[in-house]
Scaffold this active site. Sequence first.
Site, short mmCIF file in Angstrom:
data_model
loop_
_atom_site.label_atom_id
_atom_site.label_comp_id
_atom_site.label_asym_id
_atom_site.label_seq_id
_atom_site.Cartn_x
_atom_site.Cartn_y
_atom_site.Cartn_z
N ARG A 68 0.84 -1.19 0.00
CA ARG A 68 0.00 0.00 0.00
C ARG A 68 0.89 1.26 0.00
NH1 ARG A 68 -5.34 0.32 1.53
NH2 ARG A 68 -5.39 -1.87 2.13
N LEU A 96 -5.50 5.37 3.05
CA LEU A 96 -4.18 5.96 2.75
C LEU A 96 -3.20 5.67 3.88
CD1 LEU A 96 -5.45 9.37 1.37
CD2 LEU A 96 -4.42 7.52 0.04
N ASN A 110 -11.78 15.15 3.09
CA ASN A 110 -12.57 14.01 2.63
C ASN A 110 -14.04 14.27 2.92
OD1 ASN A 110 -13.15 11.27 1.81
ND2 ASN A 110 -13.34 10.72 3.97
N HIS A 112 -17.52 12.22 3.87
CA HIS A 112 -17.96 10.92 4.36
C HIS A 112 -19.47 10.95 4.55
CE1 HIS A 112 -17.77 7.07 6.35
NE2 HIS A 112 -18.56 7.56 7.28
N ASP A 148 -11.71 8.12 8.31
CA ASP A 148 -12.99 8.79 8.63
C ASP A 148 -12.99 9.34 10.06
OD1 ASP A 148 -13.86 7.90 6.14
OD2 ASP A 148 -14.75 6.09 6.95
N ALA A 176 -27.28 16.24 -0.12
CA ALA A 176 -26.66 17.13 0.87
C ALA A 176 -25.14 17.21 0.65
CB ALA A 176 -26.97 16.64 2.29
C1 GRF Z 1 -19.96 9.53 -1.44
O1 GRF Z 1 -21.09 9.10 -0.74
C2 GRF Z 1 -18.89 9.97 -0.48
O2 GRF Z 1 -19.40 10.54 0.68
C3 GRF Z 1 -18.18 8.69 -0.16
O3 GRF Z 1 -18.17 7.99 -1.37
C4 GRF Z 1 -19.27 8.39 -2.18
C5 GRF Z 1 -18.71 8.83 -3.48
O4 GRF Z 1 -19.72 9.15 -4.40
N1 GRF Z 1 -16.89 8.93 0.41
P1 GRF Z 1 -19.34 9.90 -5.74
O5 GRF Z 1 -18.26 9.05 -6.42
O6 GRF Z 1 -18.84 11.24 -5.39
O7 GRF Z 1 -20.59 9.94 -6.56
#
Ligand code: GRF
Length: 238
Positions: A68, A96, A110, A112, A148, A176
Amino acid sequence: MSTKKRVAVLLSGRGSNMEALLAAASSPEYPAEIVGVLSNNASARGLSTARARGIEAVCVPQKGFKSRAEHDAAVSEALSEFSPDIVCLAGYMRVLTADIVTAWAGRMINIHPSLLPAFPGLDTHRRALEMGVLIHGCSVHFVTEKTDDGPIIAQAAVPVLPEDDAETLGQRVLTAEHRLYPMALSLVARGEVRLEGDRTVFAGAGGSDPDQRLFSPSPEEMFRRQETDLEHLARFTP
Ligand code: GRF
């Protein structure tokens, strides 16, 4: 010379959040521009969407790397070709390693799909339904070594409705996300939010305005509602 912050996006799939960032960045006032997209997955839809929009998009597949850490080193190198100021993870489905996270500390964010610290990891919508929570949502946070888990920059809440399944709830959260991520990136790009140690520090006009970092319910809306509630209660007080 452009004063916009250069942003690289890391993704593994659909790329709808990248599209939301691109849409926001198309406004001349937006403080950031998307200069490159990187994926570990050659067939990620986000890569082809980016290319179709004229954004440089590269793939660094993990196949062929012994570890990795080696893959992350190659990702880092490919990223630096874009000379980004900020890196946005948008559905990058690989954990990562410490080196890359440390190298980008305070400059890597990021999104989440849960109200952290609840439901880190995968399958957040199903788990939220199983737990019976009534409020779910999404968070944008600085990336730290623990997945996360980094300091939170902005959050958006959505209601969980009785008839929801993971798909309907996930769709509501995604809507959202598409509002939240551009807003959070703009705060970071303007320097109104920054990482200090293991805390998020808010400064400047946007950063100190909770309406910019928390919506649905927005604090303003809540206060308005509270006032109406109080007026309503007062009518029944002898
Ligand atoms: C999203 O729900 C994001 O929060 C998560 O992965 C998903 C990615 O969706 N980390 P997209 O590829 O942006 O449509």
